[in-house]
Each structure stands twice: as C-alpha cells, then as structure tokens.
Write a protein that holds these residues in place. Sequence first.
Motif, short mmCIF file in Angstrom:
data_model
loop_
_atom_site.label_atom_id
_atom_site.label_comp_id
_atom_site.label_asym_id
_atom_site.label_seq_id
_atom_site.Cartn_x
_atom_site.Cartn_y
_atom_site.Cartn_z
N ARG A 146 43.36 63.52 12.75
CA ARG A 146 43.97 63.60 14.08
C ARG A 146 45.49 63.47 13.96
NH1 ARG A 146 40.04 59.83 14.88
NH2 ARG A 146 41.62 58.19 15.18
N PRO A 147 46.25 64.15 14.81
CA PRO A 147 47.71 64.05 14.74
C PRO A 147 48.21 62.61 14.85
CG PRO A 147 47.08 65.89 16.14
CD PRO A 147 45.82 65.16 15.81
N GLU A 148 47.56 61.80 15.68
CA GLU A 148 48.00 60.41 15.82
C GLU A 148 47.79 59.62 14.52
OE1 GLU A 148 44.17 60.84 18.39
OE2 GLU A 148 45.91 62.05 17.80
N THR A 149 46.78 60.02 13.74
CA THR A 149 46.57 59.38 12.44
C THR A 149 47.73 59.70 11.50
OG1 THR A 149 44.15 59.44 12.59
CG2 THR A 149 45.09 59.33 10.39
N ALA A 174 44.76 57.21 5.21
CA ALA A 174 44.67 58.16 6.32
C ALA A 174 43.22 58.34 6.75
CB ALA A 174 45.27 59.50 5.92
N ALA A 175 42.31 58.45 5.78
CA ALA A 175 40.89 58.60 6.11
C ALA A 175 40.36 57.38 6.86
CB ALA A 175 40.09 58.82 4.82
N LEU A 176 40.73 56.19 6.39
CA LEU A 176 40.27 54.96 7.02
C LEU A 176 40.81 54.80 8.43
CD1 LEU A 176 40.78 52.74 3.86
CD2 LEU A 176 38.58 53.12 4.97
N ILE A 177 42.10 55.10 8.63
CA ILE A 177 42.68 55.03 9.97
C ILE A 177 41.99 56.03 10.89
CG2 ILE A 177 44.76 55.48 11.33
CD1 ILE A 177 46.41 54.40 9.00
N ALA A 228 51.80 66.04 6.67
CA ALA A 228 53.02 66.63 7.22
C ALA A 228 52.75 67.54 8.41
CB ALA A 228 53.76 67.41 6.13
N SER A 229 51.59 68.21 8.40
CA SER A 229 51.31 69.24 9.41
C SER A 229 50.58 68.71 10.64
CB SER A 229 50.47 70.35 8.77
OG SER A 229 49.18 69.87 8.44
N GLY A 230 50.44 67.40 10.75
CA GLY A 230 49.70 66.87 11.89
C GLY A 230 48.20 66.89 11.69
N GLY A 231 47.77 66.87 10.41
CA GLY A 231 46.34 66.73 10.13
C GLY A 231 45.62 68.01 9.76
N LYS A 232 46.32 69.13 9.61
CA LYS A 232 45.67 70.41 9.32
C LYS A 232 45.72 70.72 7.82
CE LYS A 232 48.30 72.86 12.08
NZ LYS A 232 49.11 71.91 12.86
N TYR A 233 44.54 71.12 7.29
CA TYR A 233 44.55 71.67 5.93
C TYR A 233 44.99 73.12 6.05
CZ TYR A 233 43.21 73.57 1.44
OH TYR A 233 43.24 74.21 0.22
#
Length: 412
Positions: free
Chosen positions: A350-353, A200-203, A326-331
């Motif tokens: 990002r949500p797209e990630t 996820a970080a790399l994308i 799961a939340s679209g990128g939010k901690y």
Amino acid sequence: MDVKLRSRSKVLLFVSLMFFIGMVYSYAQIEMKMPQPKNPAHLLLRGRILTESGMVLAETVGGKRVYPQKTLAGQLLGHMGRDAGLEGLELSYEATLSAGKDVVLSLDPTFQTVAESILGQKVVEQDAEHGSIVALDVETGKILAVANYPAFDPNPDRWETNSYQEIRPVWNSIDPVASRNHAFLDEYEPGSVIKALTVAALINDGSTDFNRWYPCPMKRKIGRDTIHDAVARPNGVNNLDLYGILRYSSNVGMSHLVDNYPPQRLYSYFSSYGFGTRPDLGNVFAAKGKLKDWQSWGLIGRVNNSFGQGLSTSTLQVATGYNIIASGGKYIAPRLIAGEPIMPPLQVLRPETTDKVKKILAYIVEEGIPKQASIAGYSLGGKTGTGQVVIDGKYSEDIYSSVFAGIFPLDH
C-alpha cells in the motif's frame, strides 16, 4: 612460322587449363562445401546499438564492428566474433542486429558515465575484486545505468585477415572478470538491505508498527543457533523500535519481528518483490537468484531470510525491489530495450506502507551514515548490507559483498 604457332598453342593450352581448374574448384566448393571467401563488408548492414538520446554505442564502419564510446556500458554491449555476436547484447540481439535493425537502449549516457566513474573510484579505494551499479527510473522501470568495474572495452586489440580474406577481430586476451556483466549475472546474499523490504511486508500486514519496542541484546539464541548483531550502539540501548532496528541493522531485532509472522507470508512478499524469478528483459539474460521454498526454512531459516541470508539476488533485483518502495508499492518490471512489450505494474504494497518505510530509510542516512550517503540539499534514503560469501561450502571470514540500496530524491 612454326615457332609462333607452337607458342600460341602453349598459350591457348595454359588458358584452357586455368579455366578448367577454376571450374573444378567452383564445383568442389558447391559439392564439398569448401570455405568460401567472404566480403569483409558483410557487416555493413548490421544494426546499431544506441541510446534513446541518440548516442551510438555500437556500429559497423568499413566492415568492422566498432564501439565509439569505448568502455561505456562495455559489459552490457558484449563483443563480436568475425561476423556474429559472442557476448552481451551483440549475442542476445543477433537476429535483430544481423537483419539490419537498430537496438535502442533506455540507458541515460550521463547516468551511465557518472555511475562508471564513481564505481571505479570506490572499487579501487576498497581494494575490491569487482563492483556493479544499477539505476532505475522510478515511474517507468527504465534502466538508466548498468555499470560494472573493472572496465571493459569491446573494441578488439587489432583486426586480422585470414587466408580466405575474411577480416576478424582479435583480442590479446579477454579478462573474464572485466568482461562480465556482474550487475545482471552475479548472484549473492544481499544481507541487510533486505531488512527494509521485510519491515515493509510486516507493516503492510499490520504485524508491527512504530509504537512497539523489542528487546535487542547483541546476540540471541534461536533454537540451537545463535545470531549476533555487529553494529555498535550507545551504552544502555537494549530496546529498539523499527527505526532503531534498521538504524543499527539489528539481526536480533529482525528475529523478534518475524517470531510470529507466517513464513509463507514473507516468502510471498519476497516473490512479489521479484526474488527467485528471472527478470523479463526480452532477449537479455539475467540471473534469477535463489529463494528457497518457505517449507524448507525452519526456525533459523525464517530469521536468516528476514535479514538477507539464505537467499541470493542480483544487483538488478535489489534495485527492482527497492523501486517498489520508491514507486508507492508497485512492482514495475525493469526495462532496457525500447519498443518491447511492457508488463503492467503490480501493486505489492500500500502507498501508506511505503511512505512509512521511506521515513525509516531517510532516518538511516541522516542519523546513521550521513557522511557516507547524504547529499547536501537533497532528500534521500537507503540501507546498507553486508553479505557473507560462501567459500568451499562455508561462510568466509574475510570475503564479503558490500551493498547499498537507496532512493534519490526521496520526495520525488
């Protein structure tokens, strides 16, 4: 006449003597701080512990602290001494409870019951020492279940009254494994569940995409060290894309992904996921895990961290990290106690990630472990992990942590 007077005098003398002894004893209690008898009803004002739905998990009845649901969330609740909490929430929220105020938990009784039941079955089937489950509500971070096994009943084996007429709970023995809240307190190397968070970080940084293929033999030399893949593949499958790297949990593939990726960037993402930081659960203690500074990683350290070795997490931290996907990128900080301050969400990815990573997680379940993890009629995704356990300073050959992290339902 003389006899009666003498008898009356003895009675008056006895009464006077008893009164004098009582005064001396009372004075001694004040001056010497001798133990004073306590009313066994002193716990009557202690607050309850209950869920938002109203299920009572702990209350005081007749001066005794009781746990009407018995083993349900027993390790989380903890237990009492004579008049104060000794472990768990009973200890963490002693000030609140002793003031007669209730503590309300986010736990969902149905989630909690099912989690404990299934966990118990699987721990026994696998002949494991212990196990834990954490379930989070995606949008709010509410902790819906904190399950641990072996089971623990906080109710004492019996009650006793001591010489000062104080009533106290007595346990024949308390199993340190069964009474421990492993979900919050145990730190372990999570292994390959971390691979999805690395990808996820790399994308998110544009450092890889679905069009790239990587050479993935079953082993690769990194400096003076050699890493190995453990999951078998079909003959001739030596090049893998992102789907394949995670589907076959390839350590070699992960090493290629981070070959030219700055270690400080990976460290930054891991920190944003909550690794190496103690979760803020109010008064509730939870492990912070270990995340070494990136400057100490070295070549093999960067690779090892990318697939979940060299760092440690708790079950709660793994769940919180996957909740970012799961939340679209939010901690979203995990929440257990109702009414406590809420930390605003922090956008990490990002949500797209996260949409892309969800597709990989779904592929892993559908193509890799459908019999173990899929549920007919529902979309879900997740990743397994096997973390080696360090014994006497070395990785054990036969003791390990088996981990699964997932999202359900994946589309909502």
